[in-house]
Design an enzyme around this catalytic site. Structure first.
Site, PDB file in Angstrom:
ATOM      1  N   ALA A  96       4.847   4.297   5.795  1.00 20.58           N
ATOM      2  CA  ALA A  96       3.594   4.843   5.269  1.00 20.58           C
ATOM      3  C   ALA A  96       2.429   4.652   6.231  1.00 20.58           C
ATOM      4  O   ALA A  96       1.405   5.326   6.094  1.00 20.58           O
ATOM      5  CB  ALA A  96       3.259   4.198   3.931  1.00 20.58           C
ATOM      6  N   ALA A 137       0.841  -1.190   0.000  1.00 17.50           N
ATOM      7  CA  ALA A 137       0.000   0.000   0.000  1.00 17.50           C
ATOM      8  C   ALA A 137       0.876   1.241   0.000  1.00 17.50           C
ATOM      9  O   ALA A 137       1.914   1.294   0.663  1.00 17.50           O
ATOM     10  CB  ALA A 137      -0.931  -0.005   1.206  1.00 17.50           C
ATOM     11  N   SER A 194       2.507  -2.187   4.335  1.00 19.13           N
ATOM     12  CA  SER A 194       2.659  -0.743   4.157  1.00 19.13           C
ATOM     13  C   SER A 194       3.966  -0.443   3.434  1.00 19.13           C
ATOM     14  O   SER A 194       4.949  -1.173   3.586  1.00 19.13           O
ATOM     15  CB  SER A 194       2.673  -0.031   5.510  1.00 19.13           C
ATOM     16  OG  SER A 194       3.897  -0.264   6.196  1.00 19.13           O
ATOM     17  N   ASP A 195       3.970   0.612   2.629  1.00 17.13           N
ATOM     18  CA  ASP A 195       5.255   1.129   2.201  1.00 17.13           C
ATOM     19  C   ASP A 195       5.996   1.575   3.456  1.00 17.13           C
ATOM     20  O   ASP A 195       5.386   1.801   4.505  1.00 17.13           O
ATOM     21  CB  ASP A 195       5.071   2.284   1.220  1.00 17.13           C
ATOM     22  CG  ASP A 195       6.293   2.493   0.328  1.00 17.13           C
ATOM     23  OD1 ASP A 195       7.381   2.005   0.688  1.00 17.13           O
ATOM     24  OD2 ASP A 195       6.159   3.152  -0.727  1.00 17.13           O
ATOM     25  N   TRP A 196       7.301   1.719   3.344  1.00 17.77           N
ATOM     26  CA  TRP A 196       8.124   1.929   4.533  1.00 17.77           C
ATOM     27  C   TRP A 196       7.801   3.291   5.180  1.00 17.77           C
ATOM     28  O   TRP A 196       7.959   4.323   4.553  1.00 17.77           O
ATOM     29  CB  TRP A 196       9.589   1.802   4.164  1.00 17.77           C
ATOM     30  CG  TRP A 196      10.133   0.401   4.360  1.00 17.77           C
ATOM     31  CD1 TRP A 196      11.316   0.077   4.953  1.00 17.77           C
ATOM     32  CD2 TRP A 196       9.526  -0.852   3.996  1.00 17.77           C
ATOM     33  NE1 TRP A 196      11.484  -1.298   4.975  1.00 17.77           N
ATOM     34  CE2 TRP A 196      10.391  -1.892   4.399  1.00 17.77           C
ATOM     35  CE3 TRP A 196       8.334  -1.214   3.383  1.00 17.77           C
ATOM     36  CZ2 TRP A 196      10.116  -3.244   4.209  1.00 17.77           C
ATOM     37  CZ3 TRP A 196       8.049  -2.565   3.192  1.00 17.77           C
ATOM     38  CH2 TRP A 196       8.930  -3.549   3.596  1.00 17.77           C
TER      39      TRP A 196
END
Length: 815
Positions: A227, A190, A223-225
């Site tokens: 995010a 995401a 999650s993106d890092w």
């Protein structure tokens, strides 16, 4: 649905609330938390769009970046590359590769365009499916990213993409939908941004309703890092795993939310099941032991890297200069800033430590040892002082230590404390960007130490920037102080300082000692520094290069960008080449008509000299086999077969998204709607510099006898035609099928790619090409019915070699 092992249900039953929360809250940069008492191991992930970095210490295969893969238009090849990526992942003990990146090239200025495949959703989705199939065929997971509309880097952590429902469905969600339907990826990442006001990591409609329920996605949403920003909204909105760790919004906060009844435990259980599924699919539940990362450089991976680079480079223009004839060249000039400071990968998630790099000059001398080759830079293009050549660096030697003669780089020591009394680890690193976050996550200080060989006499310029405080000594004297008062800059995802520079004169042959000290800053997520060393420069380097070009039989002019200009975290400001490259190109073309311009960029550039250039080759960032692939194409050992996966505009104002980029007041409006990229050019009858799908070969192809029919039973449209190679050498042609709907009563794109295939044809031969196109390619999203519909009426099918070179037309009535 994949069969759910009873062991997963049993594990979920045995887990305590604390253990469940630990599982879905990341442990470290690339790992999840284990539950050893129940036999649940770590899940390890790694950046992997174009290679598997792992923890960053062991070298890895460097394959071409995403846009170069996209330019192959060859799903079979990308599937083979995916297999190689998975084999690399196993050498790094990685279970999930964080790729492919399938956001779209909405604007050519997007800083991460090099990492994505294309501006078209069908091309992107088909290649993503092929990559995923290849990776997961080896028992390693792929991760489609970034879901969704993370199409530029401007304010990427907060920007809200305002997009209408039909455009979202038909354009930006479509590559994900195609890849999920055809390849069942294990994980989805995401994105950072918001979509219509809601963070992508909290988007119930997109994650829960569309992805998981409508599309039946059974895997893990990561999650993106950094995010994940909202405890409750992330938990209820469909996010399954917060990364990286330690947790910032879940952990204790999520446990309390479940205890307070704000998040049902059944929601948490679903997240845990999804994580356990990935562990099960990877075999980790049955084989939980870890092993050290390894560097395994094998011939098969070299071959895939080479073939992808060859098929991804695009011959944009050729007026008879190419292929270069070895017999007619006694003296060859190789000129340009990218001769030595070339790029094989982009910055950010694309970066890794390659096993090796085939450099253009080295490959040229390897292929043609008797040729008189001279090289010059022509003009500088650096935003930051460039990294020194690794062969000029010698690491400091500890007392009693014996180093291999081939050891190159500086010795880097990582310390847990700022007093530098607690050494974590040390290693020799040749790259000038050192990520302590990757190599020693607990480090709060580091030192770099070694010698640099000055090859020529003159003024050497040094540069240093970092995410904390740093200083550089040269021959025991402080030359750069970025320690006392570092100023904010835009490196390291906007968390680095500005670069501080210093200069000293040194004689040729002098070995100088270089020492760097670094201390972390408490308010940054990343720990790292970047240093550079620039050798003495000509007073008028362009004139020197022009003199060389005028005295040579032929000239290879290597221009482009680098990861100073194209990197995750920043968009480009302009289409123009950095520095004085346009002047360099124009002046060299004026004195040597036997010149080929090789553009080493990851995205389109402006070309004010295009009419004067007899040959232009777009090579992207093509991975470790750059040099060999480039020289084989230039000298005709292979025929070019790459095709543009996006439009090259004449000017940025021609881009359909231009008026609606980058956004303002926290929002970017996708008001060009369905007409992204080439579709908008077609709708406005705007002539591009080079069209989507364009690319030349060393032969020619003729198209004839097109037919189309509907196969209702299989929900397919069959398009067939004859393609003839009318030239004298074998070649590959990319046959592209486009559709439009002149009688449509609903909004439709002006022109859209429905399918494509790549065929190899011998000289003088003809082949019957048949494409089976899903009827879904002819549907539109009905916002009232909330589904894709097939509209009855006339459909125009056009077949050609690009979105502007449409050679054959036929009509089809849909019912």
């Amino acid at each position: 649905m994949k069969t759910e092992p009873s062991s997963i249900a049993a594990l979920v039953e045995r887990l305590t609330l604390d253990q469940k929360v630990r599982l879905v809250s990341g442990a470290s940069l690339w790992r999840t938390n284990p539950i050893p008492e129940l036999g649940i191991p770590v899940l390890k992930v790694s950046d992997g769009p174009n290679g598997v970095r792992g923890d960053g210490g062991a070298s890895a295969a460097s394959f071409p970046v995403g846009i170069c893969m996209g330019a192959t238009w060859n799903p079979d090849l990308i599937k083979t590359l995916g297999v190689a990526i998975a084999e690399e992942a196993k050498t790094k003990e990685v279970q999930v590769v964080l790729g492919p990146t399938i956001n779209l090239h909405r604007t050519p200025l997007g800083g991460r365009n090099f990492e994505c495949y294309a501006e078209d959703p069908v091309l992107s989705g088909e290649l993503a499916a092929a990559f995923t199939q290849g990776v997961q065929s080896q028992g390693v997971g792929a991760c489609l990213k970034h879901f969704v509309c993370n199409d530029s880097e401007f304010e990427r952590h907060t920007i809200s993409v305002e997009v209408d429902e039909q455009t979202l469905r038909e354009v930006y969600l479509l590559p994900f939908q195609i890849a999920i339907e055809k390849s069942s990826p294990w994980t989805i990442m995401a994105a950072y941004n918001r979509v219509n006001g809601v963070y992508a990591c909290s988007h119930d409609e997109l994650l829960n309703q569309v992805l998981k329920k409508e599309w039946g996605f059974e895997g893990l949403v990561i999650s993106d890092w950094f995010a994940a920003k909202e405890t409750l909204e992330n938990a209820l909105g469909g996010l399954d795993l917060e990364m990286p760790g330690p947790s910032r919004v879940w952990g204790d906060a999520l446990r309390q939310a479940v205890t307070d009844g704000l998040v049902p435990e059944s929601v948490l259980d679903d997240k845990v099941r999804r994580l356990l599924r990935v562990l099960q699919w990877s075999g980790r539940l049955d084989s939980p032991t870890d092993a050290p990362e390894r560097s395994v450089d094998i011939a098969g991976h070299r071959a895939v890297a080479y073939q992808t680079a060859v098929e991804g480079m695009v011959l944009l223009k050729n007026e008879g200069v190419l292929p270069l004839a070895r017999s007619s060249i006694q003296k060859l000039a190789v000129i340009g800033p990218n001769v030595r400071h070339f790029r094989v990968m982009g910055g950010g998630s694309s970066a890794l430590k390659p096993h090796y790099i085939s450099a253009p000059l080295s490959a040229l001398r390897e292929r043609y040892p008797g040729m008189d080759v001279s090289a010059q830079t022509g003009c500088p293009t650096f935003k930051y002082i460039p990294e020194p050549e690794r062969d000029l660096l010698t690491p400091a030697v500890d007392a009693g230590e014996t180093l291999d003669d081939a050891a190159r780089g500086l010795r880097v020591r990582f310390y847990e404390d700022v007093e530098r009394t607690q050494l974590i680890r040390q290693r020799i690193i040749s790259q000038s960007t050192v990520h302590a976050s990757l190599l020693a996550g607990a480090a709060n200080a580091m030192t770099l130490d070694g010698e640099y060989l000055c090859e020529t006499a003159g003024d050497y310029t040094f540069g240093l920037l970092s995410t904390g405080r740093a200083k550089m000594r040269v021959d025991d004297e402080i030359l750069i102080d970025n320690w006392t008062a570092p100023q904010p800059g835009d490196a390291f995802f906007m968390q680095g300082s500005t670069e501080v520079r210093g200069s000293r004169f040194f004689e040729a042959g002098r070995r100088i000692r270089v020492e760097i000290e670094f201390e972390v800053s408490a308010d940054t997520m990343f720990k790292g520094l970047r240093y550079g060393i620039l050798e003495p420069q000509f007073l008028d380097p362009i004139s020197e290069a022009v003199t060389l070009a005028s005295a040579s039989d032929a000239c290879i002019l290597m221009v482009g960008t680098n990861d100073d200009w194209e990197t995750e975290g920043n968009d480009r400001d302009t289409l123009s080449l950095p520095g004085a490259q346009d002047e360099l190109i124009a002046r060299v073309l004026a004195v040597n008509p036997n010149t080929v311009v090789v553009n080493n960029s990851g995205a389109p550039i402006s070309m004010p000299w295009v009419d004067q250039a007899p040959a232009i080759l777009q090579c992207w960032f093509p991975g470790q086999e750059f040099g060999r692939a480039l020289m084989d194409l230039l000298f005709g050992e292979v025929s070019p077969s790459g095709r543009l996966p996006l439009t090259f505009p004449k000017q940025i104002e021609d881009v359909p998204a231009f008026a609606h980029y980058p956004g303002r007041e926290g929002k970017v409006r996708y008001e060009e709607g369905l007409n992204i990229g080439y579709r908008g050019f077609y709708a406005a009858n705007t002539e591009p510099l080079f069209a989507f799908g364009h690319g030349l070969a060393y032969t020619q192809f003729d198209y004839s006898d097109v037919q189309a029919e509907v196969n209702d039973a299989e929900a397919l449209v069959s398009v067939s035609l004859r393609v003839t190679n009318t030239g004298k050498v074998a070649g590959q042609e990319v046959v592209q099928v486009y559709v439009c709907f002149p009688e449509s009563q609903v909004a439709r794109p002006a022109l859209s790619l429905a399918g494509f295939t790549k065929v190899t044809i011998a000289p003088g031969a003809a082949t019957l090409v048949t494409l089976s196109l899903p009827l879904a390619r002819f549907q539109y999203w009905d916002t009232d019915a909330k589904t894709f519909q097939l509209e009855a009426g006339e459909c125009t099918i056009q077949v050609g070699a690009s979105a502007r070179d449409l050679k054959l037309t036929t009509n089809l009535r849909l019912s």
